[in-house]
Design a protein around this motif. Sequence first.
Motif, mmCIF file in Angstrom:
data_model
loop_
_atom_site.group_PDB
_atom_site.id
_atom_site.type_symbol
_atom_site.label_atom_id
_atom_site.label_comp_id
_atom_site.label_asym_id
_atom_site.label_seq_id
_atom_site.Cartn_x
_atom_site.Cartn_y
_atom_site.Cartn_z
ATOM 1 N N ALA A 63 42.233 19.716 17.921
ATOM 2 C CA ALA A 63 42.824 20.118 16.644
ATOM 3 C C ALA A 63 44.236 20.634 16.880
ATOM 4 O O ALA A 63 44.514 21.281 17.888
ATOM 5 C CB ALA A 63 41.973 21.202 15.996
ATOM 6 N N ARG A 64 45.116 20.317 15.965
ATOM 7 C CA ARG A 64 46.479 20.826 16.061
ATOM 8 C C ARG A 64 46.464 22.330 15.805
ATOM 9 O O ARG A 64 45.750 22.796 14.917
ATOM 10 C CB ARG A 64 47.376 20.152 15.036
ATOM 11 N N PRO A 65 47.252 23.050 16.568
ATOM 12 C CA PRO A 65 47.286 24.496 16.333
ATOM 13 C C PRO A 65 47.953 24.798 14.998
ATOM 14 O O PRO A 65 48.810 24.034 14.542
ATOM 15 C CB PRO A 65 48.125 25.026 17.496
ATOM 16 N N PRO A 66 47.564 25.892 14.370
ATOM 17 C CA PRO A 66 48.200 26.236 13.101
ATOM 18 C C PRO A 66 49.676 26.554 13.314
ATOM 19 O O PRO A 66 50.065 27.077 14.361
ATOM 20 C CB PRO A 66 47.431 27.479 12.632
ATOM 21 N N LEU A 67 50.486 26.232 12.327
ATOM 22 C CA LEU A 67 51.926 26.445 12.436
ATOM 23 C C LEU A 67 52.349 27.677 11.645
ATOM 24 O O LEU A 67 51.724 28.037 10.648
ATOM 25 C CB LEU A 67 52.677 25.211 11.938
ATOM 26 N N TYR A 68 53.432 28.297 12.120
ATOM 27 C CA TYR A 68 53.961 29.505 11.495
ATOM 28 C C TYR A 68 55.451 29.346 11.243
ATOM 29 O O TYR A 68 56.172 28.798 12.070
ATOM 30 C CB TYR A 68 53.725 30.725 12.395
ATOM 31 N N LYS A 69 55.885 29.845 10.080
ATOM 32 C CA LYS A 69 57.298 29.822 9.724
ATOM 33 C C LYS A 69 57.958 31.083 10.271
ATOM 34 O O LYS A 69 57.379 32.162 10.212
ATOM 35 C CB LYS A 69 57.478 29.808 8.205
ATOM 36 N N VAL A 70 59.173 30.928 10.778
ATOM 37 C CA VAL A 70 59.999 32.083 11.132
ATOM 38 C C VAL A 70 60.964 32.272 9.973
ATOM 39 O O VAL A 70 61.661 31.336 9.579
ATOM 40 C CB VAL A 70 60.781 31.860 12.449
ATOM 41 N N PHE A 107 67.424 30.117 18.437
ATOM 42 C CA PHE A 107 66.797 28.929 17.862
ATOM 43 C C PHE A 107 67.509 27.628 18.221
ATOM 44 O O PHE A 107 67.148 26.568 17.729
ATOM 45 C CB PHE A 107 66.704 29.082 16.343
ATOM 46 N N ARG A 108 68.543 27.722 19.064
ATOM 47 C CA ARG A 108 69.308 26.541 19.506
ATOM 48 C C ARG A 108 69.825 25.728 18.324
ATOM 49 O O ARG A 108 69.796 24.505 18.317
ATOM 50 C CB ARG A 108 68.467 25.645 20.421
ATOM 51 N N VAL A 125 63.589 30.167 5.534
ATOM 52 C CA VAL A 125 62.826 29.652 6.664
ATOM 53 C C VAL A 125 63.814 29.134 7.705
ATOM 54 O O VAL A 125 64.680 28.322 7.401
ATOM 55 C CB VAL A 125 61.864 28.518 6.241
ATOM 56 N N VAL A 126 63.680 29.642 8.920
ATOM 57 C CA VAL A 126 64.568 29.238 10.013
ATOM 58 C C VAL A 126 63.988 28.030 10.730
ATOM 59 O O VAL A 126 64.687 27.055 10.993
ATOM 60 C CB VAL A 126 64.766 30.402 11.010
#
Length: 104
Positions: free
Chosen positions: A20-27, A48-49, A69-70
């Motif tokens: 399963a894909r890991p859950p994603l988080y917004k910065v 964040f390059r 959202v970055v």
Amino acid sequence: MPDAVSAPPKTAGKAETRTARPPLYKVLLHNDDFTPRDFVVGVLGSVFRMPIESAHGVMLTAHTKGCCVVAVFTHEVAETKATQATDMGKREGYPLMFTTEPET
């Protein structure tokens, strides 16, 4: 006659296992009225390059809308980058704040 070697039984269907894909988080970058814009752009580039043009756009969006959202990462990466960016501001005495939240 010798016994015939039997092949292993065939299964009706192979059970596929998928990771399963890991859950994603917004910065998120939060606006404040004290941190210099150039400093924010520098932090976005460093942590964040982000190219200068993109960083400037993100900074302006946060400035006008209050929050922006970055980037989106896995939980651990998002937390690490948000902490690094916030700490850069703290070291310089600025209230710069980055937070994370689950992406929906």
